[in-house]
Design an enzyme around this catalytic site. Structure first.
Site, PDB file in Angstrom:
ATOM      1  N   ASP A   1       0.807  -1.233   0.000  1.00 43.89           N
ATOM      2  CA  ASP A   1       0.000   0.000   0.000  1.00 43.89           C
ATOM      3  C   ASP A   1       0.839   1.282   0.000  1.00 43.89           C
ATOM      4  O   ASP A   1       0.330   2.345  -0.344  1.00 43.89           O
ATOM      5  CB  ASP A   1      -0.925   0.030   1.228  1.00 43.89           C
ATOM      6  CG  ASP A   1      -1.856  -1.173   1.297  1.00 43.89           C
ATOM      7  OD1 ASP A   1      -2.032  -1.843   0.267  1.00 43.89           O
ATOM      8  OD2 ASP A   1      -2.399  -1.445   2.389  1.00 43.89           O
TER       9      ASP A   1
ATOM     10  N   ARG B   1     -14.657  -0.795 -25.423  1.00 40.86           N
ATOM     11  CA  ARG B   1     -15.322  -0.842 -24.125  1.00 40.86           C
ATOM     12  C   ARG B   1     -14.741   0.162 -23.129  1.00 40.86           C
ATOM     13  O   ARG B   1     -13.618   0.628 -23.294  1.00 40.86           O
ATOM     14  CB  ARG B   1     -15.139  -2.235 -23.507  1.00 40.86           C
ATOM     15  CG  ARG B   1     -16.093  -3.246 -24.068  1.00 40.86           C
ATOM     16  CD  ARG B   1     -15.809  -4.628 -23.534  1.00 40.86           C
ATOM     17  NE  ARG B   1     -16.920  -5.503 -23.858  1.00 40.86           N
ATOM     18  CZ  ARG B   1     -16.817  -6.822 -23.986  1.00 40.86           C
ATOM     19  NH1 ARG B   1     -15.653  -7.417 -23.805  1.00 40.86           N
ATOM     20  NH2 ARG B   1     -17.873  -7.546 -24.287  1.00 40.86           N
TER      21      ARG B   1
ATOM     22  N   MET C   1      -5.640  -2.477  -5.111  1.00 41.15           N
ATOM     23  CA  MET C   1      -5.682  -2.465  -3.642  1.00 41.15           C
ATOM     24  C   MET C   1      -5.092  -1.155  -3.109  1.00 41.15           C
ATOM     25  O   MET C   1      -4.814  -0.240  -3.888  1.00 41.15           O
ATOM     26  CB  MET C   1      -4.909  -3.662  -3.091  1.00 41.15           C
ATOM     27  CG  MET C   1      -5.696  -4.948  -3.092  1.00 41.15           C
ATOM     28  SD  MET C   1      -4.763  -6.237  -2.237  1.00 41.15           S
ATOM     29  CE  MET C   1      -6.035  -7.454  -1.967  1.00 41.15           C
TER      30      MET C   1
ATOM     31  N   MET D   1      -3.481 -10.816  -6.280  1.00 44.83           N
ATOM     32  CA  MET D   1      -2.422 -10.985  -7.292  1.00 44.83           C
ATOM     33  C   MET D   1      -1.323  -9.923  -7.077  1.00 44.83           C
ATOM     34  O   MET D   1      -0.138 -10.178  -7.297  1.00 44.83           O
ATOM     35  CB  MET D   1      -3.049 -10.790  -8.670  1.00 44.83           C
ATOM     36  CG  MET D   1      -2.133 -11.015  -9.838  1.00 44.83           C
ATOM     37  SD  MET D   1      -2.951 -10.490 -11.332  1.00 44.83           S
ATOM     38  CE  MET D   1      -4.122 -11.814 -11.480  1.00 44.83           C
TER      39      MET D   1
HETATM   40  N1  LIG Z   1      -3.466   1.995  14.587  1.00 44.92           N
HETATM   41  C1  LIG Z   1      -3.319   0.763  15.057  1.00 44.92           C
HETATM   42  N2  LIG Z   1      -2.958   0.553  16.340  1.00 44.92           N
HETATM   43  C2  LIG Z   1      -2.813  -0.699  16.822  1.00 44.92           C
HETATM   44  N3  LIG Z   1      -2.988  -1.814  16.082  1.00 44.92           N
HETATM   45  C3  LIG Z   1      -3.345  -1.664  14.809  1.00 44.92           C
HETATM   46  C4  LIG Z   1      -3.523  -0.377  14.206  1.00 44.92           C
HETATM   47  N4  LIG Z   1      -3.867  -0.549  12.910  1.00 44.92           N
HETATM   48  C5  LIG Z   1      -3.910  -1.894  12.719  1.00 44.92           C
HETATM   49  N5  LIG Z   1      -3.608  -2.551  13.844  1.00 44.92           N
HETATM   50  C6  LIG Z   1      -3.542  -4.012  14.027  1.00 44.92           C
HETATM   51  O1  LIG Z   1      -2.289  -4.438  13.515  1.00 44.92           O
HETATM   52  C7  LIG Z   1      -2.412  -5.731  12.927  1.00 44.92           C
HETATM   53  C8  LIG Z   1      -1.756  -5.725  11.589  1.00 44.92           C
HETATM   54  O2  LIG Z   1      -2.311  -4.668  10.814  1.00 44.92           O
HETATM   55  P1  LIG Z   1      -2.410  -4.771   9.241  1.00 44.92           P
HETATM   56  O3  LIG Z   1      -3.201  -5.979   8.863  1.00 44.92           O
HETATM   57  O4  LIG Z   1      -2.853  -3.441   8.722  1.00 44.92           O
HETATM   58  O5  LIG Z   1      -0.929  -5.080   8.862  1.00 44.92           O
HETATM   59  P2  LIG Z   1       0.257  -4.139   8.557  1.00 44.92           P
HETATM   60  O6  LIG Z   1       1.379  -4.506   9.422  1.00 44.92           O
HETATM   61  O7  LIG Z   1      -0.205  -2.713   8.657  1.00 44.92           O
HETATM   62  O8  LIG Z   1       0.603  -4.537   7.083  1.00 44.92           O
HETATM   63  P3  LIG Z   1      -0.321  -4.331   5.762  1.00 44.92           P
HETATM   64  O9  LIG Z   1      -1.079  -3.058   5.955  1.00 44.92           O
HETATM   65  O10 LIG Z   1       0.652  -4.321   4.674  1.00 44.92           O
HETATM   66  O11 LIG Z   1      -1.213  -5.528   5.712  1.00 44.92           O
HETATM   67  C9  LIG Z   1      -3.893  -6.059  12.900  1.00 44.92           C
HETATM   68  O12 LIG Z   1      -4.143  -7.000  13.902  1.00 44.92           O
HETATM   69  C10 LIG Z   1      -4.572  -4.744  13.209  1.00 44.92           C
HETATM   70  O13 LIG Z   1      -5.755  -4.942  13.942  1.00 44.92           O
HETATM   71  O1  LIG Z   2      -5.295 -10.042   3.487  1.00 43.85           O
HETATM   72  P1  LIG Z   2      -6.621  -9.355   3.477  1.00 43.85           P
HETATM   73  O2  LIG Z   2      -7.309  -9.440   4.791  1.00 43.85           O
HETATM   74  O3  LIG Z   2      -7.469  -9.782   2.316  1.00 43.85           O
HETATM   75  O4  LIG Z   2      -6.314  -7.798   3.326  1.00 43.85           O
HETATM   76  C1  LIG Z   2      -6.397  -7.090   2.136  1.00 43.85           C
HETATM   77  C2  LIG Z   2      -5.804  -5.730   2.362  1.00 43.85           C
HETATM   78  O5  LIG Z   2      -4.421  -5.869   2.660  1.00 43.85           O
HETATM   79  C3  LIG Z   2      -3.661  -5.153   1.703  1.00 43.85           C
HETATM   80  O6  LIG Z   2      -3.377  -6.047   0.663  1.00 43.85           O
HETATM   81  C4  LIG Z   2      -2.352  -4.687   2.296  1.00 43.85           C
HETATM   82  O7  LIG Z   2      -2.557  -3.849   3.367  1.00 43.85           O
HETATM   83  C5  LIG Z   2      -4.605  -4.039   1.249  1.00 43.85           C
HETATM   84  O8  LIG Z   2      -4.205  -3.446   0.045  1.00 43.85           O
HETATM   85  C6  LIG Z   2      -5.923  -4.801   1.194  1.00 43.85           C
HETATM   86  O9  LIG Z   2      -7.025  -3.957   1.369  1.00 43.85           O
END
Ligand SMILES: Nc1ncnc2c1ncn2[C@@H]1O[C@H](COP(=O)(O)OP(=O)(O)OP(=O)(O)O)[C@@H](O)[C@H]1O
Ligand SMILES: O=P(O)(O)OC[C@H]1O[C@](O)(CO)[C@@H](O)[C@@H]1O
Ligand SMILES: [Mg+2]
Length: 379
Positions: free
Chosen positions: A138, A173, A180, A284
């Site tokens: 992202d 089209r 994402m 993907m």
């Molecule tokens: N602001 C926040 N403070 C605390 N925990 C958070 C916050 N945002 C997300 N989380 C928690 O952190 C965990 C990981 O978050 P998330 O799935 O967004 O992964 P990420 O490390 O941000 O990587 P990605 O966004 O690439 O998936 C989840 O369990 C989510 O609930």
């Molecule tokens: O793995 P999940 O729960 O389908 O999450 C999808 C989300 O995670 C991401 O792939 C990475 O944060 C986003 O772009 C997308 O909205």
């Protein structure tokens, strides 16, 4: 199990992406070769720390993974120790502290996105020495211009849109391609400009359906009988709502975005007779071998994280800013989302080559002149 040598735990949190293995390899090789450290890998992100599910990582364990997508350690985006969904949302941070102390760790390297860095910050307050490595397709982490995985996702999305182009042209089209990115439009912006899409719709710029329909009509009138639209999953029409695929406590943010391409297609059908098709690129974008850029970024950030741990600098995330490598305190990152600023040079260049961002150019220039730095989004 007390030990004289440096003992470092490593985990990969959040959604997976290309380049995580490259970062893991860099952290492990650098710590073992340069700092004579022991490295322990936690399985499935913070879940492995809570359940003490851990394996030693030696040089040979990370040999040959530089080019491989995903993460050999496994990841979880439902394992926030402060809101631990596998145990009904309980606060199990004390269990994390027990693991950290029982394993006699000197530090933890957390490879993750915004959620992982927010958790890392809270654990820092409890006394865990953490260094973060930014990864996410992202590109929405504050404090760094680039995250590992973004470049590969943009390449994949660009290639997909190039393929859509030829079939759009053949069948005259309107083709809508959904990318994402959650609440930021980095993937749509970069892949859209790279593939020359006619319309790019971002969460940062609420679109007007009539303006998008006008672009399609104007192109038809001028003899270009097809239109390509790149739309970020977090985009929404002016005064409209986010399009949500699923809701539930088991999902990150309680919301899983998705489906804007079909909603937009229905909105456009009210204005156009043209045949419209939609493609959702989906997961993907998270797969495949990392690009050379992501491999070098992961290697540089990973080795720098190892150096910081070895010299005792923790509570930070390694980062790249203006082509220079640096580190940023975790408290400046936690809980924030880096969105695309309206004065981003790529938006200006897109406009210059005639790309529409779904609103009148004058409205966009006006908004850009008042654009504020990235701020957290409360969906
Ligand atoms: N602001 C926040 N403070 C605390 N925990 C958070 C916050 N945002 C997300 N989380 C928690 O952190 C965990 C990981 O978050 P998330 O799935 O967004 O992964 P990420 O490390 O941000 O990587 P990605 O966004 O690439 O998936 C989840 O369990 C989510 O609930
Ligand atoms: O793995 P999940 O729960 O389908 O999450 C999808 C989300 O995670 C991401 O792939 C990475 O944060 C986003 O772009 C997308 O909205
Ligand atoms: Mg995230």
């Amino acid at each position: 199990m007390p030990s004289d040598s440096l003992r470092v735990g490593v985990l990969t949190g959040g959604g997976d992406c290309p380049g995580i293995n490259a970062a893991l390899r860099a952290v492990t090789k650098s710590l073992t070769l340069q700092h004579d450290a022991e490295v322990l890998g936690f399985l499935d992100g913070f879940r492995g720390v809570v359940d003490r599910n851990v394996e030693p990582l030696h040089y040979r364990d990370v040999s040959g993974i530089l080019t491989r997508g995903g993460t050999i350690l496994g990841a979880s985006n439902k394992a926030d120790p402060f809101n631990y969904l596998p145990r009904g949302g309980a606060d199990v941070s004390a269990q994390v502290m027990r693991t950290y102390r029982t394993l006699d760790l000197d530090a933890l390297v957390a490879i993750g996105g915004d959620g992982t860095m927010s958790i890392a910050h809270r654990l820092t307050d409890l006394g865990v020495d953490i260094v973060g490595v930014p990864k996410t397709i992202d590109n929405d982490l504050v404090g760094t211009d680039r995250t590992v995985g973004f470049d590969t996702a943009v390449s994949t999305a660009t290639d997909a849109i190039d393929r859509i182009h030829t079939t759009a042209q053949s069948h005259h089209r309107v083709m809508i391609v959904e990318t994402m990115g959650r609440y930021s439009g980095w993937i749509a912006l970069h892949a859209g400009v790279a593939s020359g899409t006619d319309v790019i719709l971002l969460p940062e710029i609420e679109y007007e359906v009539e303006t998008v329909a006008d672009v399609c009509r104007d192109r038809e009138r001028s003899g270009q009988r097809f239109t390509i639209v790149a739309v970020a999953e977090g985009a929404r029409r002016k005064e409209g709502d986010y399009v949500v695929q699923e809701r539930g406590d088991e999902y990150t943010d309680s919301i899983r975005l998705g489906g804007i391409s079909r909603v937009l297609a229905d909105q456009l059908r009210e204005h156009l007779d043209t045949s419209i098709r939609t493609t959702v690129l989906g997961h993907m974008q998270r797969g495949g071998s990392p690009t050379a850029y992501d491999r070098t970024l992961a290697t540089t950030l990973g080795t720098r994280a190892a150096t910081l741990v070895a010299e005792g600098t923790t509570g930070v995330m390694v980062a790249v800013q203006n082509d220079a490598f640096t580190q940023v305190p975790l408290d400046e990152i936690a809980g924030k989302t880096r969105t695309v600023p309206l004065d981003d040079p790529l938006i200006a260049s897109g406009l210059d080559v005639g790309t529409s961002f779904g609103v009148a150019v004058s409205d966009l220039s006006e908004a850009a002149s008042h654009s504020k730095p990235a701020s957290p989004i409360q969906p």
